[in-house]
Design an enzyme around this catalytic site. Structure first.
Site, PDB file in Angstrom:
ATOM      1  N   TYR A 158     -13.828  -6.254  11.425  1.00 12.67           N
ATOM      2  CA  TYR A 158     -15.174  -5.734  11.135  1.00 12.67           C
ATOM      3  C   TYR A 158     -16.139  -6.897  10.921  1.00 12.67           C
ATOM      4  O   TYR A 158     -17.237  -6.923  11.492  1.00 12.67           O
ATOM      5  CB  TYR A 158     -15.165  -4.805   9.911  1.00 12.67           C
ATOM      6  CG  TYR A 158     -16.566  -4.309   9.583  1.00 12.67           C
ATOM      7  CD1 TYR A 158     -17.195  -3.391  10.418  1.00 12.67           C
ATOM      8  CD2 TYR A 158     -17.260  -4.792   8.480  1.00 12.67           C
ATOM      9  CE1 TYR A 158     -18.490  -2.966  10.150  1.00 12.67           C
ATOM     10  CE2 TYR A 158     -18.552  -4.367   8.203  1.00 12.67           C
ATOM     11  CZ  TYR A 158     -19.163  -3.445   9.042  1.00 12.67           C
ATOM     12  OH  TYR A 158     -20.450  -3.023   8.788  1.00 12.67           O
ATOM     13  N   LYS A 162     -19.513  -8.086  13.109  1.00 12.02           N
ATOM     14  CA  LYS A 162     -20.875  -8.213  12.584  1.00 12.02           C
ATOM     15  C   LYS A 162     -21.391  -9.650  12.726  1.00 12.02           C
ATOM     16  O   LYS A 162     -22.587  -9.873  12.870  1.00 12.02           O
ATOM     17  CB  LYS A 162     -20.934  -7.728  11.132  1.00 12.02           C
ATOM     18  CG  LYS A 162     -20.757  -6.196  11.027  1.00 12.02           C
ATOM     19  CD  LYS A 162     -21.855  -5.478  11.810  1.00 12.02           C
ATOM     20  CE  LYS A 162     -21.808  -3.976  11.706  1.00 12.02           C
ATOM     21  NZ  LYS A 162     -22.920  -3.292  12.375  1.00 12.02           N
TER      22      LYS A 162
HETATM   23  P1  NDP Z   1     -22.589   5.988   8.734  1.00 17.76           P
HETATM   24  O1  NDP Z   1     -21.131   6.169   8.950  1.00 17.76           O
HETATM   25  O2  NDP Z   1     -23.283   6.883   7.776  1.00 17.76           O
HETATM   26  O3  NDP Z   1     -23.360   6.017  10.130  1.00 17.76           O
HETATM   27  C1  NDP Z   1     -22.827   5.442  11.289  1.00 17.76           C
HETATM   28  C2  NDP Z   1     -23.510   6.061  12.485  1.00 17.76           C
HETATM   29  O4  NDP Z   1     -22.987   5.454  13.681  1.00 17.76           O
HETATM   30  C3  NDP Z   1     -23.260   7.553  12.586  1.00 17.76           C
HETATM   31  O5  NDP Z   1     -24.468   8.188  12.935  1.00 17.76           O
HETATM   32  C4  NDP Z   1     -22.256   7.666  13.718  1.00 17.76           C
HETATM   33  O6  NDP Z   1     -22.470   8.892  14.387  1.00 17.76           O
HETATM   34  C5  NDP Z   1     -22.673   6.487  14.599  1.00 17.76           C
HETATM   35  N1  NDP Z   1     -21.638   6.059  15.518  1.00 17.76           N
HETATM   36  C6  NDP Z   1     -20.392   5.593  15.230  1.00 17.76           C
HETATM   37  N2  NDP Z   1     -19.723   5.350  16.360  1.00 17.76           N
HETATM   38  C7  NDP Z   1     -20.550   5.683  17.390  1.00 17.76           C
HETATM   39  C8  NDP Z   1     -20.427   5.661  18.791  1.00 17.76           C
HETATM   40  N3  NDP Z   1     -19.305   5.252  19.403  1.00 17.76           N
HETATM   41  N4  NDP Z   1     -21.470   6.071  19.548  1.00 17.76           N
HETATM   42  C9  NDP Z   1     -22.610   6.483  18.958  1.00 17.76           C
HETATM   43  N5  NDP Z   1     -22.793   6.532  17.642  1.00 17.76           N
HETATM   44  C10 NDP Z   1     -21.772   6.129  16.864  1.00 17.76           C
HETATM   45  O7  NDP Z   1     -22.753   4.469   8.271  1.00 17.76           O
HETATM   46  P2  NDP Z   1     -24.039   3.564   8.027  1.00 17.76           P
HETATM   47  O8  NDP Z   1     -25.283   4.339   8.142  1.00 17.76           O
HETATM   48  O9  NDP Z   1     -23.780   2.819   6.780  1.00 17.76           O
HETATM   49  O10 NDP Z   1     -23.882   2.549   9.240  1.00 17.76           O
HETATM   50  C11 NDP Z   1     -24.942   2.216  10.112  1.00 17.76           C
HETATM   51  C12 NDP Z   1     -24.801   0.755  10.481  1.00 17.76           C
HETATM   52  O11 NDP Z   1     -24.989  -0.046   9.322  1.00 17.76           O
HETATM   53  C13 NDP Z   1     -23.438   0.367  11.045  1.00 17.76           C
HETATM   54  O12 NDP Z   1     -23.635  -0.530  12.133  1.00 17.76           O
HETATM   55  C14 NDP Z   1     -22.766  -0.355   9.878  1.00 17.76           C
HETATM   56  O13 NDP Z   1     -21.815  -1.282  10.305  1.00 17.76           O
HETATM   57  C15 NDP Z   1     -23.977  -1.022   9.253  1.00 17.76           C
HETATM   58  N6  NDP Z   1     -23.839  -1.450   7.880  1.00 17.76           N
HETATM   59  C16 NDP Z   1     -23.488  -0.561   6.896  1.00 17.76           C
HETATM   60  C17 NDP Z   1     -23.367  -0.975   5.579  1.00 17.76           C
HETATM   61  C18 NDP Z   1     -22.914  -0.071   4.482  1.00 17.76           C
HETATM   62  O14 NDP Z   1     -22.528  -0.577   3.393  1.00 17.76           O
HETATM   63  N7  NDP Z   1     -22.947   1.245   4.655  1.00 17.76           N
HETATM   64  C19 NDP Z   1     -23.690  -2.368   5.199  1.00 17.76           C
HETATM   65  C20 NDP Z   1     -24.019  -3.215   6.294  1.00 17.76           C
HETATM   66  C21 NDP Z   1     -24.127  -2.750   7.581  1.00 17.76           C
HETATM   67  P3  NDP Z   1     -21.357   9.773  15.110  1.00 17.76           P
HETATM   68  O15 NDP Z   1     -20.113   9.720  14.284  1.00 17.76           O
HETATM   69  O16 NDP Z   1     -22.005  11.129  15.154  1.00 17.76           O
HETATM   70  O17 NDP Z   1     -21.211   9.165  16.466  1.00 17.76           O
HETATM   71  C1  8X3 Z   2     -20.811  -2.970   5.305  1.00 18.23           C
HETATM   72  C2  8X3 Z   2     -20.795  -3.773   4.048  1.00 18.23           C
HETATM   73  O1  8X3 Z   2     -19.306  -5.276   2.619  1.00 18.23           O
HETATM   74  O2  8X3 Z   2     -18.532  -3.018   3.116  1.00 18.23           O
HETATM   75  O3  8X3 Z   2     -21.082  -3.761   6.396  1.00 18.23           O
HETATM   76  O4  8X3 Z   2     -18.517  -4.712   4.826  1.00 18.23           O
HETATM   77  S1  8X3 Z   2     -19.214  -4.219   3.655  1.00 18.23           S
END
Ligand code: NDP
Ligand code: 8X3
Length: 259
Positions: A158, A162
């Site tokens: 992961y 990133k």
């Molecule tokens: P969620 O799980 O709430 O949202 C993730 C979204 O990505 C969902 O809408 C999901 O929709 C979509 N998704 C996953 N796989 C696919 C795919 N193959 N095709 C299209 N859509 C896809 O998590 P977050 O909102 O937290 O995550 C959003 C972004 O932020 C990610 O890139 C994550 O890595 C990043 N991030 C998150 C952090 C956190 O602590 N939450 C911190 C740092 C970064 P569906 O399943 O309907 O396809």
């Molecule tokens: C999501 C934040 O620290 O769980 O990217 O990887 S962490």
């Protein structure tokens, strides 16, 4: 002068929950026209209905798996004429799977993370950015993570995915230097969304534990910052931002209160 988002066409990947859904709600309030993409139709439709009813925004839903290159290019090239000229791309779709050691993790988990977070982001960028260059306008926002800056145990793949997002943001910025198209890389710390639920295969208690005793960011906190970046005047690029909860100083340092 701040850039108006009224009538700008915004494609948000991963709009069915979390940060993507928060971006959709906030952007709808600016008068932007939204293309909401994800794999799950039901939450996308529910969000579209909510936004249309409460904010009378123009919304198009797109069931799309960003891991499928042909589906991605067909979907973008096949958009109705009124939606084809995408002004803003928010490359947000992403996920983590498990916290296994690099020498033990299931291969499927690696494929899911690399195919979604790296290759999926690339496929969407490849499909959308040529139009931005041709039209002489556009803004790409890539959602990375603090995990791309610091690696934690069990997070190898992961975190690597990133770190790749950060490199891809830098590379795209360089490749677009002689165009007006802007690139913003956003690296959030802990945000409470469906992220940990997905990481731990639906184990809600384990997911809740990630945020126990601390105040995490919300999707809206990240959407606020994205909106700020998108509304800077055309000569200003917010290039790279790390957004942290006040209770978090690094991936290893989280202040938790006794409960
Ligand atoms: P969620 O799980 O709430 O949202 C993730 C979204 O990505 C969902 O809408 C999901 O929709 C979509 N998704 C996953 N796989 C696919 C795919 N193959 N095709 C299209 N859509 C896809 O998590 P977050 O909102 O937290 O995550 C959003 C972004 O932020 C990610 O890139 C994550 O890595 C990043 N991030 C998150 C952090 C956190 O602590 N939450 C911190 C740092 C970064 P569906 O399943 O309907 O396809
Ligand atoms: C999501 C934040 O620290 O769980 O990217 O990887 S962490």
């Amino acid at each position: 002068m701040a850039e108006s988002l009224t009538n700008q066409i915004v494609l948000i990947t991963g709009a069915s929950s979390g940060i993507g859904a928060a971006c959709a709600r906030q952007l709808a309030a600016t008068g932007a026209r939204l293309i909401l993409a994800a794999r799950r139709l039901e939450p996308l439709q529910a969000l579209a209905t909510e936004i249309q009813q409460h904010q009378s925004a123009d919304v198009l839903t797109l069931v799309l798996d960003v891991r499928q290159p042909t589906a991605v290019s067909d979907a973008i090239n096949g958009l109705p004429e009124a939606w084809g000229a995408i002004d803003i791309l928010i490359n947000n779709a992403g996920l983590s799977r498990g916290l296994d050691k690099q020498y033990e993790a299931p291969l499927d988990d690696w494929e899911a993370m690399i195919d979604t977070n790296i290759k999926g982001l690339l496929y969407v960028t490849r499909a959308v950015v040529p139009g931005m260059v041709a039209r002489g306008r556009g803004h790409v926002v890539n959602i990375g993570s603090i995990a791309g800056r610091q690696t934690y145990p069990g997070g190898s793949v992961y975190c690597a995915s990133k770190a790749a997002v950060k490199s891809l943001s830098e590379g795209l910025t360089l490749d677009l230097l002689d165009t007006p198209v802007r690139v913003t890389n956003i690296d959030p710390g802990l945000v409470e969304t469906e992220f940990s639920l997905v990481r731990f295969g639906g184990d809600a208690d384990r997911a809740k534990g990630v945020y126990q005793g601390m105040t995490p960011l919300t999707g809206d906190d990240i959407a606020d910052v994205i909106l700020f970046a998108l509304t800077r005047p055309p000569h200003v690029t917010v290039s790279d931002l790390l957004i942290m909860p006040t209770d978090q100083a690094s991936v290893f340092h989280v202040h938790r209160r006794a409960q």
